[in-house]
Design a protein around this motif. Sequence first.
Motif, PDB file in Angstrom:
ATOM      1  N   LEU A   1       2.286  10.153 -10.642  1.00 18.71           N
ATOM      2  CA  LEU A   1       2.687  11.366 -11.356  1.00 18.71           C
ATOM      3  C   LEU A   1       3.858  11.099 -12.302  1.00 18.71           C
ATOM      4  O   LEU A   1       3.933  11.676 -13.392  1.00 18.71           O
ATOM      5  CB  LEU A   1       3.070  12.465 -10.355  1.00 18.71           C
ATOM      6  N   PHE A   2       4.772  10.227 -11.882  1.00 17.16           N
ATOM      7  CA  PHE A   2       5.959   9.977 -12.702  1.00 17.16           C
ATOM      8  C   PHE A   2       5.743   8.865 -13.737  1.00 17.16           C
ATOM      9  O   PHE A   2       6.323   8.915 -14.818  1.00 17.16           O
ATOM     10  CB  PHE A   2       7.148   9.615 -11.806  1.00 17.16           C
TER      11      PHE A   2
ATOM     12  N   TYR B   1       0.993   1.608 -10.078  1.00 16.16           N
ATOM     13  CA  TYR B   1       1.252   2.496  -8.950  1.00 16.16           C
ATOM     14  C   TYR B   1       0.451   2.097  -7.711  1.00 16.16           C
ATOM     15  O   TYR B   1       0.896   2.294  -6.582  1.00 16.16           O
ATOM     16  CB  TYR B   1       0.936   3.952  -9.334  1.00 16.16           C
TER      17      TYR B   1
ATOM     18  N   ALA C   1       0.366   9.338  -0.450  1.00 16.58           N
ATOM     19  CA  ALA C   1       1.398  10.246  -0.977  1.00 16.58           C
ATOM     20  C   ALA C   1       2.398   9.489  -1.836  1.00 16.58           C
ATOM     21  O   ALA C   1       2.743   9.936  -2.951  1.00 16.58           O
ATOM     22  CB  ALA C   1       2.108  10.940   0.184  1.00 16.58           C
ATOM     23  N   ILE C   2       2.870   8.334  -1.355  1.00 13.99           N
ATOM     24  CA  ILE C   2       3.820   7.533  -2.138  1.00 13.99           C
ATOM     25  C   ILE C   2       3.144   7.004  -3.401  1.00 13.99           C
ATOM     26  O   ILE C   2       3.718   7.031  -4.498  1.00 13.99           O
ATOM     27  CB  ILE C   2       4.362   6.375  -1.287  1.00 13.99           C
TER      28      ILE C   2
ATOM     29  N   TYR D   1       0.612   8.174  -5.165  1.00 12.80           N
ATOM     30  CA  TYR D   1       0.342   9.141  -6.227  1.00 12.80           C
ATOM     31  C   TYR D   1       1.597   9.868  -6.688  1.00 12.80           C
ATOM     32  O   TYR D   1       1.591  10.468  -7.768  1.00 12.80           O
ATOM     33  CB  TYR D   1      -0.753  10.104  -5.780  1.00 12.80           C
ATOM     34  N   THR D   2       2.655   9.786  -5.929  1.00 14.89           N
ATOM     35  CA  THR D   2       3.950  10.248  -6.447  1.00 14.89           C
ATOM     36  C   THR D   2       4.398   9.338  -7.580  1.00 14.89           C
ATOM     37  O   THR D   2       4.875   9.807  -8.629  1.00 14.89           O
ATOM     38  CB  THR D   2       5.011  10.260  -5.336  1.00 14.89           C
TER      39      THR D   2
END
Length: 325
Positions: A141-142, A247, A134-135, A137-138
């Motif tokens: 995304l940004f 990332y 989750a962290i 791919y957050t």
Amino acid sequence: MDDSWITFDIPSFLQNFWASTFDGLTFGAIYGLVALGYTLVYGVLNLINFAHSEVFIVGCFGIVFTLGALGFGPSAPNLSLIAIIGDLLIALVVGMLAAAAVAYLLERIAYRPLRRRNPPRLVFLITAIGASFAIQYTIFLFRGPNAEPARIMFTPTPVFDVFGTIIDNQQIIIVVAAVIMMVGVDQFIRRSRTGRGIRAVAQDPDTATLMGVNRDRIIVTTFIIGGLLAGAAALFYVMKIPSGVQYNGGFVLGIKAFAAAVLGGIGNVRGALLGGLLLGLIGNYGQVLLGNSQWTDVVAFVVLVLVLLVKPEGILGQSMGRTRA
């Protein structure tokens, strides 16, 4: 099939022994700092926090963005040594705070609700892996898949030589600073009131609660300490590998740091330092001896498995709860 890339070059190993040693210690110091986050959380919760690698990479992004905001880069004006050190310290603080904030949120959002429901240990492990993605791919995304340039303006300068091998100020700063931080954490755990609380919760959480120890506060403090150390390791990582931060860049280093914690004895603060340094040395020796950098991780993990076959609890296998001042 051409297998010329596989060698067993003893002369090259002997020739590059000291260079490999000091470079290995530099990487090992970074592994050790990140490994402390794994070992602290495991010591208190018996939880393998696989999302800790993403705590580390958030610290890396915090440092990279701070350096960019401070004007670091190819077009930056020439700065004095004092200005460069000052800016690096600012980046260090930002990276540590960013990593600590993510570690805090991770404990509050992902783990604390589970602890109140007392689920099986497997649920914690799955949650840790899910939080890691989750962290990761957050950030994706940004920031997208491309590496963020590090913009580091710290050119290694030779300081002295050992048997003809040049030791630069970057290596000295990383190793000395990492060892000082790890010794500081070790003494904090052994001698401070909060450290005694951490050891009490690690040894017997129910009895510690009956004796007035705030278990939730101790656990969140442990996560924050691990995050601060991961943020410090992030600066050293960016200094050592200035090509950029991605990332998913924390995954491999996080696995190595976890392996270092296991090698030294997970749950043992001093074991994290020892395991990190040994893993850095073994990996570097392996790539020189076998003639290919791709063997670095293979050799390190093979040695890890062999050590655990002989001593499953790790080299300094003693739980944090049994640590004595």
